[in-house]
Scaffold this active site. Structure first.
Site, mmCIF file in Angstrom:
data_model
loop_
_atom_site.group_PDB
_atom_site.id
_atom_site.type_symbol
_atom_site.label_atom_id
_atom_site.label_comp_id
_atom_site.label_asym_id
_atom_site.label_seq_id
_atom_site.Cartn_x
_atom_site.Cartn_y
_atom_site.Cartn_z
ATOM 1 N N ARG A 1 34.888 7.853 10.017
ATOM 2 C CA ARG A 1 33.516 7.457 9.662
ATOM 3 C C ARG A 1 32.540 7.663 10.812
ATOM 4 O O ARG A 1 31.358 7.457 10.656
ATOM 5 C CB ARG A 1 33.498 6.020 9.147
ATOM 6 N N LYS B 1 53.055 0.274 11.491
ATOM 7 C CA LYS B 1 53.325 -1.168 11.505
ATOM 8 C C LYS B 1 52.037 -1.888 11.878
ATOM 9 O O LYS B 1 51.179 -1.270 12.514
ATOM 10 C CB LYS B 1 54.465 -1.502 12.456
ATOM 11 N N ASP C 1 58.591 2.932 12.248
ATOM 12 C CA ASP C 1 58.901 2.069 13.379
ATOM 13 C C ASP C 1 59.195 3.067 14.491
ATOM 14 O O ASP C 1 60.258 3.710 14.485
ATOM 15 C CB ASP C 1 60.125 1.187 13.096
ATOM 16 N N HIS C 2 58.251 3.241 15.409
ATOM 17 C CA HIS C 2 58.382 4.393 16.315
ATOM 18 C C HIS C 2 59.624 4.306 17.202
ATOM 19 O O HIS C 2 60.071 5.319 17.728
ATOM 20 C CB HIS C 2 57.102 4.606 17.136
ATOM 21 N N ASP D 1 55.341 -9.164 16.563
ATOM 22 C CA ASP D 1 54.951 -7.866 17.128
ATOM 23 C C ASP D 1 56.160 -7.012 17.503
ATOM 24 O O ASP D 1 56.116 -5.794 17.378
ATOM 25 C CB ASP D 1 54.066 -8.103 18.370
ATOM 26 N N HIS E 1 61.018 -3.668 15.866
ATOM 27 C CA HIS E 1 61.804 -2.856 16.812
ATOM 28 C C HIS E 1 63.175 -3.473 17.142
ATOM 29 O O HIS E 1 64.200 -2.794 17.079
ATOM 30 C CB HIS E 1 61.042 -2.687 18.131
HETATM 31 N N1 NAP Z 1 47.779 2.587 19.116
HETATM 32 C C1 NAP Z 1 49.086 2.457 19.104
HETATM 33 O O1 NAP Z 1 49.815 2.821 20.033
HETATM 34 C C2 NAP Z 1 49.779 1.872 17.903
HETATM 35 C C3 NAP Z 1 51.154 1.598 17.999
HETATM 36 C C4 NAP Z 1 51.818 1.088 16.888
HETATM 37 C C5 NAP Z 1 51.118 0.872 15.716
HETATM 38 N N2 NAP Z 1 49.789 1.124 15.642
HETATM 39 C C6 NAP Z 1 49.133 0.907 14.362
HETATM 40 O O2 NAP Z 1 48.386 2.068 14.009
HETATM 41 C C7 NAP Z 1 47.217 1.720 13.303
HETATM 42 C C8 NAP Z 1 46.012 2.296 14.026
HETATM 43 O O3 NAP Z 1 45.985 1.808 15.351
HETATM 44 P P1 NAP Z 1 44.942 2.300 16.438
HETATM 45 O O4 NAP Z 1 45.471 1.772 17.730
HETATM 46 O O5 NAP Z 1 44.667 3.749 16.323
HETATM 47 O O6 NAP Z 1 43.636 1.456 16.037
HETATM 48 P P2 NAP Z 1 42.127 1.752 16.451
HETATM 49 O O7 NAP Z 1 42.033 2.469 17.743
HETATM 50 O O8 NAP Z 1 41.411 0.464 16.303
HETATM 51 O O9 NAP Z 1 41.651 2.761 15.318
HETATM 52 C C9 NAP Z 1 41.556 2.388 13.982
HETATM 53 C C10 NAP Z 1 41.007 3.511 13.135
HETATM 54 O O10 NAP Z 1 40.765 2.966 11.850
HETATM 55 C C11 NAP Z 1 39.399 3.170 11.498
HETATM 56 N N3 NAP Z 1 38.927 2.006 10.741
HETATM 57 C C12 NAP Z 1 38.962 0.723 11.143
HETATM 58 N N4 NAP Z 1 38.468 -0.080 10.168
HETATM 59 C C13 NAP Z 1 38.110 0.747 9.161
HETATM 60 C C14 NAP Z 1 37.515 0.535 7.884
HETATM 61 N N5 NAP Z 1 37.228 -0.689 7.439
HETATM 62 N N6 NAP Z 1 37.276 1.600 7.120
HETATM 63 C C15 NAP Z 1 37.571 2.829 7.564
HETATM 64 N N7 NAP Z 1 38.131 3.107 8.749
HETATM 65 C C16 NAP Z 1 38.391 2.067 9.535
HETATM 66 C C17 NAP Z 1 38.679 3.320 12.805
HETATM 67 O O11 NAP Z 1 37.496 4.033 12.560
HETATM 68 P P3 NAP Z 1 36.201 3.850 13.477
HETATM 69 O O12 NAP Z 1 36.498 4.611 14.715
HETATM 70 O O13 NAP Z 1 35.122 4.439 12.685
HETATM 71 O O14 NAP Z 1 36.050 2.371 13.704
HETATM 72 C C18 NAP Z 1 39.696 4.077 13.640
HETATM 73 O O15 NAP Z 1 39.678 5.441 13.325
HETATM 74 C C19 NAP Z 1 47.243 0.198 13.210
HETATM 75 O O16 NAP Z 1 47.881 -0.147 11.998
HETATM 76 C C20 NAP Z 1 48.122 -0.222 14.378
HETATM 77 O O17 NAP Z 1 48.728 -1.474 14.151
HETATM 78 C C21 NAP Z 1 49.113 1.626 16.707
#
Ligand code: NAP
Length: 447
Positions: A44, A143, A172-173, A230, A235
């Site tokens: 977005r 997750k 689950d990475h 968490d 894991h």
């Molecule tokens: N990062 C990691 O290493 C990691 C590890 C394990 C699991 N995860 C899981 O992976 C998922 C993403 O994590 P992330 O770290 O990438 O999170 P993040 O950096 O907060 O990014 C979230 C993404 O979702 C979009 N988003 C958030 N709310 C939204 C809404 N209401 N409508 C449309 N788009 C929306 C955001 O868009 P905008 O940029 O426009 O806000 C952004 O692209 C989560 O479920 C998290 O638990 C992440």
């Protein structure tokens, strides 16, 4: 691999930039992505293709990329500016089908939901009209998949209205790590260990995943979650499943997963401890971190003594420990073998499966010190990167390749997830008093 369009939802987020794009680049570089594999990044934020590519290259996650190859790879990516929270299903369908016609790569589609879990359900519904009879459609969820049994069941119900279980890939990475995949191979291809993998020979098993970092920028999520939800629910229970499972009837995904589910269904909680880090080693305490409530009761450390009530494991404790702001980042499984034999001072044999860092396996045994004539402990050590090279596929690379292949072994099946949530609900209910430990130490004082 087959041609397929990869549609990344949440493409402007941390996970996409830090893990998914570098993993896809590596698959491209190794020739493992079909030439006809366009990547549609849905977001977005008002990026153009050019500004999105710049965003992907901040923070050096692609720093080792060969520039010519990277340019070729970036040609696969199309940024689709669309706010999925306010888009109607027909507009998304038009946009994706328009791109499908433009690329002419067939109808296979992989939807990756790198999004906050609260919107998993609504996105699954949004994607529904894109499901057709031609080609395959697969959906990948990150997750956490629920916060307890009832929220996981509700989410699964929504998803199953759109996707069949064999189209759903729950990540689950940890399962993508080469060292974790090796647990099965190690157990079931080495007769010596396979025979001794039982209560008569094993005294206890310890599984540890320690982090040296604090809560960082994730306080909003973490303070409502804590160490058990968490790390343990996913894991650590996955690792326990692989260590404790019975031999599967074959190496097929479902035969393996049938056995891992049985482990979780036969788990019993002995006791557990929970603790929170306070200031120490120059680091602030958890309650002083940005975004954490000053009276937070959330645990940043958990240690659980569990039992697998099966004939193989009756009475053997499995101790699962995880924590933030601990001394050093490491994850490993330690298997302590029972003492035996003539030498009363002989120490237990110890098998250590190191998952990170320094992936490998070490076996500690007793040997005679030629100077003193006493027993000493010595190690045989297998270093994974030394033997197989330093460029083993990263977890996300392996996981994405498996989704495109349609192989499900490395993904969590619904019955495993349900059993794990039922077990964890019981653990959380029995919440012991919160203890504390100084940042930089490996948890609270031993009892
Ligand atoms: N990062 C990691 O290493 C990691 C590890 C394990 C699991 N995860 C899981 O992976 C998922 C993403 O994590 P992330 O770290 O990438 O999170 P993040 O950096 O907060 O990014 C979230 C993404 O979702 C979009 N988003 C958030 N709310 C939204 C809404 N209401 N409508 C449309 N788009 C929306 C955001 O868009 P905008 O940029 O426009 O806000 C952004 O692209 C989560 O479920 C998290 O638990 C992440």
């Amino acid at each position: 691999m087959e041609p397929a369009m990869i549609v990344l939802f949440g493409s402007t987020g941390d996970l996409t930039r830090r893990k998914l794009i570098p993993a896809l680049y590596n698959l491209h570089r190794k020739g493992q992505l079909h030439a006809c594999t366009p990547i549609v990044a849905v977001g977005r934020k008002p990026f153009t293709d050019g500004s999105f590519f710049e965003h992907l290259q901040t923070d050096d996650f692609l720093k080792n990329a060969d520039q010519t190859e990277l340019e070729r790879f970036l040609k696969r990516i199309k940024y689709l500016h669309l706010d999925i929270s306010s888009t109607d299903p027909a507009s998304l369908k038009d946009a994706i089908e328009g791109l499908e016609r433009q690329y002419s790569c067939g109808k296979n589609k992989l939807f990756y939901l790198a999004l906050p879990p609260q919107i998993f359900g609504s996105i699954a519904r949004l994607v529904k009209p894109l499901k057709g009879d031609d080609g395959w459609q697969r959906v990948v969820f990150e997750k956490p998949f629920g916060q307890d049994t009832s929220s996981a069941e509700e989410l699964n119900k929504t998803i199953s209205e759109v996707f069949q279980e064999d189209e759903v890939f729950r990540i689950d990475h940890y399962l993508g790590k080469a060292s974790v995949q090796n647990i099965l191979s190690f157990r079931f291809s080495n007769a010596l260990f396979e025979k001794a993998w039982r209560k008569e020979d094993i005294e206890r098993v310890e599984i540890v995943a320690a982090e040296s970092v604090g809560v960082g920028t994730r306080a909003g999520y973490y303070d409502k979650t804590g160490a058990v939800l968490d790390m343990v629910q996913n894991h650590l229970l996955q690792l326990l499943s692989l260590v404790a499972m019975e031999p599967p009837s074959s190496l097929e995904s479902d035969d393996i997963r049938d056995q891992t589910v049985k482990v979780i269904e036969s788990l019993r909680l002995g006791s557990w401890r929970r603790a929170q880090y306070v200031a120490g080693s120059g680091k602030k305490g958890y309650r002083e971190e940005d975004g954490v409530a000053p009276d937070s009761d959330t645990e940043t450390y958990a240690s659980l003594e569990l039992f697998v009530d099966s004939p193989r494991w009756q009475g053997v404790p499995f101790i699962l420990t995880t924590g933030k702001r601990m001394q050093a980042r490491h994850a490993e499984i330690k298997v302590f073998f029972r003492r035996n034999g003539l030498y009363e001072h002989a120490k237990m044999n110890l098998l250590t499966i190191r998952l990170q860092p320094d992936e490998g396996i070490a076996f500690r045994f007793n040997a005679r010190d030629p100077e003193t004539g006493e027993l000493d402990q010595v190690d045989m050590d297998f270093c994974h990167p030394c033997h197989f090279g330093p460029n083993t596929a990263e977890a996300y690379e392996a996981l994405l390749a498996e989704v495109i292949r349609g192989s499900r072994t490395l993904f969590t099946r619904w019955d495993w997830l349900l059993a794990s949530w039922k077990f964890i609900d019981g653990v959380v209910e029995e919440k012991p008093t919160l203890e504390s430990y100084p940042a930089g130490k490996d948890g609270p004082e031993k009892r």
